[in-house]
Design an enzyme around this catalytic site. Sequence first.
Site, PDB file in Angstrom:
ATOM      1  N   TRP A  21       2.656   1.562  -3.427  1.00 20.94           N
ATOM      2  CA  TRP A  21       1.733   1.940  -4.504  1.00 20.94           C
ATOM      3  C   TRP A  21       1.330   3.411  -4.419  1.00 20.94           C
ATOM      4  CZ3 TRP A  21      -3.676   3.142  -4.361  1.00 20.94           C
ATOM      5  CH2 TRP A  21      -4.257   3.275  -5.626  1.00 20.94           C
ATOM      6  N   HIS A  22       1.197   3.924  -3.213  1.00 17.79           N
ATOM      7  CA  HIS A  22       0.823   5.329  -3.049  1.00 17.79           C
ATOM      8  C   HIS A  22       1.945   6.302  -3.409  1.00 17.79           C
ATOM      9  CE1 HIS A  22      -2.864   4.090  -0.895  1.00 17.79           C
ATOM     10  NE2 HIS A  22      -3.286   5.296  -1.192  1.00 17.79           N
ATOM     11  N   GLY A  23       3.140   5.787  -3.595  1.00 18.93           N
ATOM     12  CA  GLY A  23       4.239   6.672  -4.001  1.00 18.93           C
ATOM     13  C   GLY A  23       5.588   6.290  -3.434  1.00 18.93           C
ATOM     14  N   VAL A  83       0.841  -1.204   0.000  1.00 19.73           N
ATOM     15  CA  VAL A  83       0.000   0.000   0.000  1.00 19.73           C
ATOM     16  C   VAL A  83       0.876   1.253   0.000  1.00 19.73           C
ATOM     17  CG1 VAL A  83      -1.668   1.342   1.345  1.00 19.73           C
ATOM     18  CG2 VAL A  83      -1.985  -1.105   1.089  1.00 19.73           C
TER      19      VAL A  83
END
Length: 364
Positions: free
Chosen positions: A327-329, A324
């Site tokens: 994926w968010h950065g 997570v």
Amino acid sequence: LPQDPMDFEWSYWIEWGRERILWLLAGHLLVSQVSRLLVEKYKPWCLMVYGMAACWLLLGIKGFAVILLHATISFAVAQFQLSLLTWLCSLILLSTLRIPAVEEAKRKWYDTENEYYLLLFTVSVRCLFCTSFSLEYCWHGPAQKSSHSFLWMLAYVFYYPTFHNGPLMNFDEFSKQMRRQEAFSLKTNLCILIVGIIRIFFWWCLAELMIHLMYIHALYSSAPPLEAASYWALGGLALAQVLFFYVKYLILYGVPALLLQMDGLKPPALPCCVSLMHSFTKMWRSFDVGLHRFLVRYIYVPMGGSQSSLLGTLFSTALTFAFVSYWHGGQSYLWHWGALNWLGVIVENGVKRILSISLVQDLI
């Protein structure tokens, strides 16, 4: 009153919505209802063609080519039917979004930063859709391969309501519901549409009031007011922030969810109000339901989940939050955020296990 411009996500999607995306969503609605009325059997392919055309129009030929290339590579790797290889491919494709040279090359395709960011957000979300399709392909036998063709992958990846920002819908749910042919009632759909638009308009008015009256994000961006505030004020400010985040996602997910309903699909449940939550576990299960289902189905359960040993559970939960965050950065603050959420879930489940012991229950 002047608007608080410091919430980038809200300003960004509202601007794009007014300019083009709402009009393209209206076009999808029209194509969907006409195809359901006249050619129900070919509805997935009509919507696929429309989604590809909308992608071409918004992101240009190069942006369209990037998404098509991601889908093609994912499908090719899925032919080996190895889940580990599929995950490796997905992570490599996701990592290409963070290579400085590639970022600069993509920026040159567009006149504004906003257009580049639209490509970035879209490809990030498409990576999850490609991963979902590829893993389902790996897990299904030869008899079910016809329902996992490259055409079905394109229909799933280019489905426009969920195209730019989600919500996430796993491929197995999407394909089953899209293939299901049921009685079509224009009157019923019209009622669903009117009620849905009224609800979304109410949420939008509430969000705009918060943006124009509360200045939550402007306060957060300046240190002196935060340093001068009491702990009670800081607590209230934090609550106001998460409440605005909740209302924002009611709108950002509410619009595509309404279109999913109009297409005869069952969308993931909208976020649950954060004021009703008192646990980390419930927050993750009921805020972004689509993302939660993805994480559970493709990471948590395959890695052992709650059925494994204590260390196995800790590891599978840590891996889920690590993905997570990445994926968010993958910035450092996101790793801290993921670690704190992981710790919150672990502590909460540990306390639950302790409280379930009969001796402890007798003491209570």
